[in-house]
Design a protein around this motif. Structure first.
Motif, PDB file in Angstrom:
ATOM      1  N   UNK A 275       0.839  -1.203   0.000  1.00  0.00           N
ATOM      2  CA  UNK A 275       0.000   0.000   0.000  1.00  0.00           C
ATOM      3  C   UNK A 275       0.871   1.248   0.000  1.00  0.00           C
ATOM      4  N   UNK A 276       0.385   2.300  -0.638  1.00  0.00           N
ATOM      5  CA  UNK A 276       1.137   3.560  -0.697  1.00  0.00           C
ATOM      6  C   UNK A 276       0.767   4.502   0.441  1.00  0.00           C
TER       7      UNK A 276
ATOM      8  N   UNK B 258      -0.627 -15.076   3.148  1.00  0.00           N
ATOM      9  CA  UNK B 258      -2.008 -14.572   3.211  1.00  0.00           C
ATOM     10  C   UNK B 258      -2.028 -13.057   3.004  1.00  0.00           C
ATOM     11  N   UNK B 259      -1.055 -12.376   3.588  1.00  0.00           N
ATOM     12  CA  UNK B 259      -0.913 -10.926   3.412  1.00  0.00           C
ATOM     13  C   UNK B 259      -0.719 -10.589   1.932  1.00  0.00           C
ATOM     14  N   UNK B 260       0.154 -11.348   1.248  1.00  0.00           N
ATOM     15  CA  UNK B 260       0.376 -11.118  -0.181  1.00  0.00           C
ATOM     16  C   UNK B 260      -0.903 -11.362  -0.986  1.00  0.00           C
ATOM     17  N   UNK B 261      -1.623 -12.404  -0.616  1.00  0.00           N
ATOM     18  CA  UNK B 261      -2.849 -12.743  -1.353  1.00  0.00           C
ATOM     19  C   UNK B 261      -3.906 -11.655  -1.218  1.00  0.00           C
TER      20      UNK B 261
ATOM     21  N   UNK C 123       0.058  -0.217   7.525  1.00  0.00           N
ATOM     22  CA  UNK C 123       0.152  -0.705   8.898  1.00  0.00           C
ATOM     23  C   UNK C 123      -1.045  -1.566   9.269  1.00  0.00           C
ATOM     24  N   UNK C 124      -2.220  -1.117   8.868  1.00  0.00           N
ATOM     25  CA  UNK C 124      -3.438  -1.862   9.182  1.00  0.00           C
ATOM     26  C   UNK C 124      -3.470  -3.226   8.531  1.00  0.00           C
TER      27      UNK C 124
ATOM     28  N   UNK D  20      -3.468  -6.864  10.395  1.00  0.00           N
ATOM     29  CA  UNK D  20      -4.604  -7.752  10.150  1.00  0.00           C
ATOM     30  C   UNK D  20      -4.153  -9.190   9.932  1.00  0.00           C
ATOM     31  N   UNK D  21      -2.987  -9.372   9.304  1.00  0.00           N
ATOM     32  CA  UNK D  21      -2.576 -10.720   8.921  1.00  0.00           C
ATOM     33  C   UNK D  21      -1.470 -11.313   9.795  1.00  0.00           C
ATOM     34  N   UNK D  22      -0.577 -10.498  10.304  1.00  0.00           N
ATOM     35  CA  UNK D  22       0.555 -11.032  11.071  1.00  0.00           C
ATOM     36  C   UNK D  22       0.176 -11.090  12.546  1.00  0.00           C
ATOM     37  N   UNK D  23      -0.175 -12.279  13.020  1.00  0.00           N
ATOM     38  CA  UNK D  23      -0.646 -12.470  14.389  1.00  0.00           C
ATOM     39  C   UNK D  23       0.330 -13.282  15.242  1.00  0.00           C
ATOM     40  N   UNK D  24       1.196 -14.083  14.585  1.00  0.00           N
ATOM     41  CA  UNK D  24       2.047 -15.016  15.331  1.00  0.00           C
ATOM     42  C   UNK D  24       3.255 -14.345  15.970  1.00  0.00           C
TER      43      UNK D  24
END
Length: 374
Positions: free
Chosen positions: A95-96, A145-148, A102-103, A107-111
């Motif tokens: 995202x630009x 998942x973030x990339x997808x 950041x959001x 959202x995707x990186x939880x571990x």
């Protein structure tokens, strides 16, 4: 702002400072644009990284909102290293708008908890993560998942991809393949310099990446095209670069791009006429600057291995490393000792097995070895 010296030896500036590779560029763009992943195989320092950067530049000319990402995994030793570098390369780059970036990461990186810094030029966040061994595969899945989730076309180049074959963890190829095949909005360039390993990974029916990519090998830049490219810059200085002088450089370094660029860079910076003596001076200057590094490098090897390196350097290329004539000529040890030494030198990438025989990988090291007493 233009570079002071047009003969770049690191990085990529623009097409004006990139020589030829028109056919390879068109092939790669066509494949990626049409959703095909690529395997790019080439010896180190022949110019594959520059080609990747050039292709990315051209792709972004077509589609300015395309995301292009490059990572070199040569220094990684295990899956954890790969994941940390992968995260640092991609997280925050889809995202630009910083807040949206950041959001999306959150959202995707939880571990694990990413630590963010901000790029001084773009203002975009970059994420660094610390991955625990117990959560590595979970974190890897989260990154994919973030990339997808991206709403943009994304191209990712993984350089020295054969390094994953050295990881101690089993099944890394299968794990990566299981995620990569389900990313319709992301295409990959898997680049590597160890031809036999890359071919085994992508052309063997036993391997997870079998027939999953379009394969492209690149070789030397055409000599005439390279001369025309170089001569034009010297002409801009009202200086002559004779074809015979350029051919001498090209042939001496077997068309390897990085070494030719390094020499042309020196010649362009000199304020004298360019002839064979000037070329020899430039080469000596470069080699002498690396003498301490070369001495330190060889100090770790036994006398027999160093003598073998010198012998290969003197020959330039050795077709049969255990041939009696070669061993006798340079007073090497028995064929079994030569065989043992060459295996270690190959593994440590001091020597490279080219199609026509064994050569010293670093061409400037080759020049230095040739200058030593036998």
């Amino acid at each position: 702002m233009k570079p002071n010296n047009p003969f770049l030896i690191s990085g990529y500036y623009s097409p004006a400072y990139f020589c030829d590779r028109e056919r390879e560029t068109a092939t790669m763009i066509e494949a990626l644009h049409n959703g095909r992943n690529l395997t790019l195989i080439a010896p180190r320092r022949i110019g594959k990284t520059g080609l990747i950067r050039h292709v990315f530049y051209r792709l972004q000319e077509r589609q300015p909102d395309t995301v292009t990402l490059y990572m070199d995994i040569y220094s990684t030793q295990n899956l954890g290293d790969f994941i940390r570098l992968f995260a640092n390369t991609v997280l925050g780059r889809l995202d630009t708008v910083p807040q949206k970036a950041l959001g999306r990461v959150a959202q995707f990186i939880k571990s694990c908890r990413p630590v963010f810094t901000f790029d001084e030029l773009t203002g975009l966040p970059k994420a660094t993560i610390d991955v625990a061994p117990t959560t590595e595969e979970t974190t890897l899945k989260e990154i994919f998942d973030y990339l997808q989730s991206a709403d943009k076309r994304c191209y990712i180049a993984i350089d020295e991809f054969q390094q994953i074959a050295e990881y101690p963890e089993k099944g890394v190829e299968a794990l990566l393949r299981s995620y990569i095949q389900f990313l319709p909005n992301v295409n990959f360039i898997f680049a590597g310099s160890k031809q036999h390993v890359m071919q085994e990974m992508f052309l063997s029916a036993k391997k997870p990446f079998y027939q999953s990519t379009q394969t492209l090998s690149i070789d030397r830049i055409d000599k005439t095209a390279y001369y025309d490219f170089a001569e034009a810059f010297f002409a801009g200085q009202d200086r002559a670069l004779e074809r015979t002088v350029f051919d001498t450089i090209y042939d001496r370094f077997d068309g390897h791009t990085w070494y030719i660029q390094a020499i042309l860079n020196r010649l362009y910076g000199y304020s004298v006429a360019i002839d064979s003596a000037t070329v020899d001076f430039a080469i000596r200057e470069i080699v002498e600057e690396s003498t301490y590094a070369y001495e330190s490098l060889l100090s770790a090897y036994p006398t027999g291995s160093v003598r073998l390196l010198k012998a290969i350097a003197r020959e330039g290329c050795v077709k049969e490393i255990q041939a009696g004539e070669f061993i006798a000529k340079y007073k090497l040890r028995a064929a079994s000792s030569v065989n043992s030494a060459i295996k270690k030198l190959l593994a440590n990438e001091l020597v490279y097995k080219a199609p026509n025989g064994y050569i010293i990988y670093d061409r400037f090291l080759n020049e230095w070895l040739r200058s030593l007493a036998f």
